[in-house]
Write an enzyme that holds these catalytic residues in place. Structure first.
Site, PDB file in Angstrom:
ATOM      1  N   CYS A 173      89.617  99.001  67.847  1.00 55.31           N
ATOM      2  CA  CYS A 173      90.776  98.193  68.249  1.00 55.31           C
ATOM      3  C   CYS A 173      90.721  96.813  67.616  1.00 55.31           C
ATOM      4  O   CYS A 173      90.067  95.900  68.151  1.00 55.31           O
ATOM      5  CB  CYS A 173      90.815  98.041  69.762  1.00 55.31           C
ATOM      6  SG  CYS A 173      90.736  99.578  70.661  1.00 55.31           S
ATOM      7  N   GLY A 187      85.065 102.780  56.547  1.00 52.10           N
ATOM      8  CA  GLY A 187      86.322 103.400  56.991  1.00 52.10           C
ATOM      9  C   GLY A 187      87.292 103.595  55.840  1.00 52.10           C
ATOM     10  O   GLY A 187      87.987 104.603  55.744  1.00 52.10           O
ATOM     11  N   GLN A 214     107.292 118.673  44.998  1.00 49.45           N
ATOM     12  CA  GLN A 214     108.352 118.858  44.000  1.00 49.45           C
ATOM     13  C   GLN A 214     108.198 120.205  43.288  1.00 49.45           C
ATOM     14  O   GLN A 214     109.173 120.895  43.017  1.00 49.45           O
ATOM     15  CB  GLN A 214     108.287 117.710  42.978  1.00 49.45           C
ATOM     16  CG  GLN A 214     109.394 117.715  41.941  1.00 49.45           C
ATOM     17  CD  GLN A 214     110.744 117.311  42.518  1.00 49.45           C
ATOM     18  OE1 GLN A 214     110.827 116.748  43.605  1.00 49.45           O
ATOM     19  NE2 GLN A 214     111.822 117.635  41.800  1.00 49.45           N
ATOM     20  N   GLY A 256     112.806 123.552  46.817  1.00 52.61           N
ATOM     21  CA  GLY A 256     113.309 123.386  48.191  1.00 52.61           C
ATOM     22  C   GLY A 256     112.318 123.851  49.233  1.00 52.61           C
ATOM     23  O   GLY A 256     112.294 123.338  50.364  1.00 52.61           O
ATOM     24  N   GLU A 280      93.843 100.741  57.800  1.00 52.82           N
ATOM     25  CA  GLU A 280      92.497 100.287  57.396  1.00 52.82           C
ATOM     26  C   GLU A 280      92.604  99.194  56.328  1.00 52.82           C
ATOM     27  O   GLU A 280      91.759  99.089  55.437  1.00 52.82           O
ATOM     28  CB  GLU A 280      91.626 101.457  56.918  1.00 52.82           C
ATOM     29  CG  GLU A 280      91.661 102.631  57.883  1.00 52.82           C
ATOM     30  CD  GLU A 280      90.333 103.000  58.514  1.00 52.82           C
ATOM     31  OE1 GLU A 280      89.301 102.527  58.055  1.00 52.82           O
ATOM     32  OE2 GLU A 280      90.359 103.756  59.504  1.00 52.82           O
ATOM     33  N   ASN A 328      97.420  98.591  51.165  1.00 55.60           N
ATOM     34  CA  ASN A 328      96.982  98.571  49.763  1.00 55.60           C
ATOM     35  C   ASN A 328      97.265  97.221  49.095  1.00 55.60           C
ATOM     36  O   ASN A 328      96.612  96.883  48.101  1.00 55.60           O
ATOM     37  CB  ASN A 328      97.592  99.763  49.008  1.00 55.60           C
ATOM     38  CG  ASN A 328      96.844 101.049  49.379  1.00 55.60           C
ATOM     39  OD1 ASN A 328      95.920 101.025  50.205  1.00 55.60           O
ATOM     40  ND2 ASN A 328      97.220 102.164  48.777  1.00 55.60           N
TER      41      ASN A 328
HETATM   42  C1  LIG Z   1      99.417 105.523  62.477  1.00 55.61           C
HETATM   43  C2  LIG Z   1      98.654 104.242  62.490  1.00 55.61           C
HETATM   44  C3  LIG Z   1      97.356 104.212  63.030  1.00 55.61           C
HETATM   45  C4  LIG Z   1      96.636 103.018  63.082  1.00 55.61           C
HETATM   46  N1  LIG Z   1      95.394 103.009  63.677  1.00 55.61           N
HETATM   47  C5  LIG Z   1      94.770 101.815  63.890  1.00 55.61           C
HETATM   48  C6  LIG Z   1      93.568 101.758  64.674  1.00 55.61           C
HETATM   49  O1  LIG Z   1      93.030 102.774  65.109  1.00 55.61           O
HETATM   50  N2  LIG Z   1      93.016 100.542  64.915  1.00 55.61           N
HETATM   51  C7  LIG Z   1      93.556  99.379  64.457  1.00 55.61           C
HETATM   52  O2  LIG Z   1      92.993  98.324  64.713  1.00 55.61           O
HETATM   53  N3  LIG Z   1      94.704  99.403  63.719  1.00 55.61           N
HETATM   54  C8  LIG Z   1      95.318 100.592  63.434  1.00 55.61           C
HETATM   55  N4  LIG Z   1      96.498 100.623  62.699  1.00 55.61           N
HETATM   56  C9  LIG Z   1      97.091  99.364  62.259  1.00 55.61           C
HETATM   57  C10 LIG Z   1      97.053  99.147  60.758  1.00 55.61           C
HETATM   58  O3  LIG Z   1      95.747  98.859  60.352  1.00 55.61           O
HETATM   59  C11 LIG Z   1      98.059  98.027  60.438  1.00 55.61           C
HETATM   60  O4  LIG Z   1      99.348  98.566  60.605  1.00 55.61           O
HETATM   61  C12 LIG Z   1      97.881  97.466  59.044  1.00 55.61           C
HETATM   62  O5  LIG Z   1      96.668  96.746  58.939  1.00 55.61           O
HETATM   63  C13 LIG Z   1      99.028  96.550  58.624  1.00 55.61           C
HETATM   64  O6  LIG Z   1      99.338  95.603  59.587  1.00 55.61           O
HETATM   65  P1  LIG Z   1     100.878  95.416  60.049  1.00 55.61           P
HETATM   66  O7  LIG Z   1     101.405  96.756  60.385  1.00 55.61           O
HETATM   67  O8  LIG Z   1     100.905  94.377  61.090  1.00 55.61           O
HETATM   68  O9  LIG Z   1     101.624  94.930  58.741  1.00 55.61           O
HETATM   69  P2  LIG Z   1     101.803  93.394  58.240  1.00 55.61           P
HETATM   70  O10 LIG Z   1     100.479  92.725  58.240  1.00 55.61           O
HETATM   71  O11 LIG Z   1     102.901  92.768  59.015  1.00 55.61           O
HETATM   72  O12 LIG Z   1     102.268  93.608  56.744  1.00 55.61           O
HETATM   73  C14 LIG Z   1     103.627  93.908  56.385  1.00 55.61           C
HETATM   74  C15 LIG Z   1     103.681  94.031  54.852  1.00 55.61           C
HETATM   75  O13 LIG Z   1     103.329  92.762  54.268  1.00 55.61           O
HETATM   76  C16 LIG Z   1     102.244  92.954  53.370  1.00 55.61           C
HETATM   77  N5  LIG Z   1     101.375  91.761  53.396  1.00 55.61           N
HETATM   78  C17 LIG Z   1     100.882  91.131  54.502  1.00 55.61           C
HETATM   79  N6  LIG Z   1     100.119  90.079  54.109  1.00 55.61           N
HETATM   80  C18 LIG Z   1     100.117  90.072  52.762  1.00 55.61           C
HETATM   81  C19 LIG Z   1      99.515  89.229  51.757  1.00 55.61           C
HETATM   82  N7  LIG Z   1      98.715  88.206  52.090  1.00 55.61           N
HETATM   83  N8  LIG Z   1      99.758  89.503  50.451  1.00 55.61           N
HETATM   84  C20 LIG Z   1     100.536  90.561  50.097  1.00 55.61           C
HETATM   85  N9  LIG Z   1     101.127  91.391  50.997  1.00 55.61           N
HETATM   86  C21 LIG Z   1     100.925  91.141  52.307  1.00 55.61           C
HETATM   87  C22 LIG Z   1     101.521  94.188  53.880  1.00 55.61           C
HETATM   88  O14 LIG Z   1     100.726  94.798  52.877  1.00 55.61           O
HETATM   89  C23 LIG Z   1     102.695  95.052  54.316  1.00 55.61           C
HETATM   90  O15 LIG Z   1     103.237  95.709  53.197  1.00 55.61           O
HETATM   91  C24 LIG Z   1      97.212 101.825  62.566  1.00 55.61           C
HETATM   92  C25 LIG Z   1      98.494 101.870  62.003  1.00 55.61           C
HETATM   93  C26 LIG Z   1      99.204 103.045  61.956  1.00 55.61           C
HETATM   94  C27 LIG Z   1     100.585 103.044  61.364  1.00 55.61           C
END
Ligand SMILES: Cc1cc2nc3c(=O)[nH]c(=O)nc-3n(C[C@H](O)[C@H](O)[C@H](O)COP(=O)(O)OP(=O)(O)OC[C@H]3O[C@@H](n4cnc5c(N)ncnc54)[C@H](O)[C@@H]3O)c2cc1C
Length: 383
Positions: free
Chosen positions: A123, A240, A335, A339, A362, A365
């Site tokens: 978490c 991870g 692809q 279909g 995690e 990208n």
């Molecule tokens: C199905 C699922 C399971 C998950 N499981 C876990 C879990 O078990 N434990 C846990 O702790 N988290 C978990 N997560 C959370 C996940 O790690 C986060 O969603 C992720 O780190 C991105 O954070 P955010 O969604 O707040 O996106 P944001 O941080 O709001 O980012 C939004 C966009 O902005 C880009 N961005 C942000 N900052 C920068 C920067 N400095 N430079 C360039 N681009 C940037 C990001 O790459 C992204 O494209 C999970 C998420 C999903 C969808």
């Protein structure tokens, strides 16, 4: 294979591939449709040593290497990327307790985590702190020999089903230095969960918010010292990230294998699809790109095993490259099915949906590029 594996590594890989073929692949589409989290099957994987892969043997772990772990997650993902990915998160949480916990903590939690009598979640993320995880606000305030925890974690894999929550909380001031790690049991009064999120893929495991309302957690449940938590969280993520990359490779390999089989059966213009050179070349590129990703991923795992100073950079490179490549190969395999690839019964669209999130979690990208570019532009590299 990208590099010569030892006899033991080949045996580990074969064992995981056999488990994926027998216990995961036949059920994967149904679990996705029914949003079923197969805890019984996870416990079968644990019985084969796949729940404490790089946890020490004295507490029931398998004491294998990071490279061994990558081989396992890649193989399991050939049966179901979602189940493999949850198992990788459980392993990450367990290994944080093994590495950073004291003897009492290790002995009390790890034997049950290694059999998966207990499941674990990691978490870190909050609604206002995703990529910028060090901005997290969930607060733990000392009260005698307990912390009182208030706040909410967002997007937690396994939440609701897990028994232990390895949780990053703020015990001090702003920034990474104010963060500590607490192991919080599911049955703690004041701990509750949000609804299971409806999502594009990863349907065979739950994703929920974890809510803390005056949750009292013994100080004895803190890993390491106050202020160590962000360091522990990032150390957990190095492994991870390559595990998630391995899940992408496994899923994409399964999609490619399906496409090759399908191309031999499907006819168009009086020929089977595998007779068209344009499509043969596409498959050649897919196989080449996967192999390149595999090589980088195994190299990153070996760097982590060797505790190389550039291991974090390589883990970020490998996660970015393997998850982008895995997604594009799986999409290309869809692809090639025309279909039919879009229909659930063929199991391809599920792989594409599952692999999409590996580019986001995690560390997105973009954040992987941030880590790599910091290293490229660092003082040492500019001289
Ligand atoms: C199905 C699922 C399971 C998950 N499981 C876990 C879990 O078990 N434990 C846990 O702790 N988290 C978990 N997560 C959370 C996940 O790690 C986060 O969603 C992720 O780190 C991105 O954070 P955010 O969604 O707040 O996106 P944001 O941080 O709001 O980012 C939004 C966009 O902005 C880009 N961005 C942000 N900052 C920068 C920067 N400095 N430079 C360039 N681009 C940037 C990001 O790459 C992204 O494209 C999970 C998420 C999903 C969808």
């Amino acid at each position: 294979m990208s590099q010569e594996l030892t006899e033991d590594q080949r045996a580990i890989r074969e064992m995981a591939l056999g488990f994926a073929a027998d216990a995961l692949e036949p059920k994967a589409v149904e679990w996705d449709e029914k949003k079923h989290f197969p805890v019984d099957v996870l416990r079968e994987a644990a019985a084969l040593g796949m729940a404490g892969i790089y946890v020490a043997e004295d507490v029931g772990g398998s004491a294998l290497s990071r490279l061994d772990a990558v081989l396992i997650f890649e193989a399991l993902a050939q049966g179901c990327p979602t189940v493999s990915a949850y198992l990788s998160i459980h392993n990450m949480a367990a290994s944080m307790i093994d590495r950073f916990g004291n003897e009492e903590q290790r002995q009390s939690w790890l034997p049950k985590l290694c059999t998966m009598e207990y499941l674990a979640s990691y978490c870190l993320t909050e609604a206002g702190a995703g990529s910028d995880a060090a901005a997290l606000k969930t607060r733990a305030v000392l009260d005698g020999d307990h912390y009182v925890v208030n706040g909410a974690k967002q997007f937690i894999s396994g939440a609701g089903a897990s028994h232990l929550y390895v949780t990053m909380v703020r015990t001090g001031g702003d920034g990474p230095g104010g963060i500590s790690t607490l192991v919080i049991p599911a049955d703690s009064p004041g701990l509750s969960f949000g609804a299971n999120e409806r999502k594009m893929g990863w349907n065979a495991q739950p994703t929920r918010a974890v809510l803390f309302d005056d949750v009292r957690v013994p100080v004895a449940n803190r890993l390491g010292n106050e202020g160590d938590g962000f360091k522990f969280a990032m150390a957990g993520l190095d492994g991870g990230r390559i595990n998630i990359g391995a899940c992408s490779l496994g899923g994409a390999q399964a999609a490619l294998d399906k496409a090759v089989r399908y191309m031999g059966e499907r006819k168009a213009f009086n020929r089977s699809l595998d007779q068209f050179q344009a499509l043969q070349f596409r498959v050649a590129d897919m196989a080449t790109e996967l192999e390149a990703a595999r090589s980088l991923l195994y190299r990153a795992a070996s760097k982590l095993d060797a505790k190389a100073p550039d291991a974090t950079t390589f883990c970020a490179m490998a996660k970015r490259f393997a998850t982008d490549t895995g997604y594009s190969v799986a999409d290309a395999a869809l692809q090639l099915h025309g279909g039919y690839g879009y229909l659930a019964d063929y199991g391809i669209e599920k792989i594409v949906r599952d692999l999409r999130v590996h580019q986001i979690l995690e560390g997105t990208n973009e954040i992987m590029r941030l880590i790599v570019s910091r290293s490229v532009f660092s003082e040492g590299n500019r001289s």
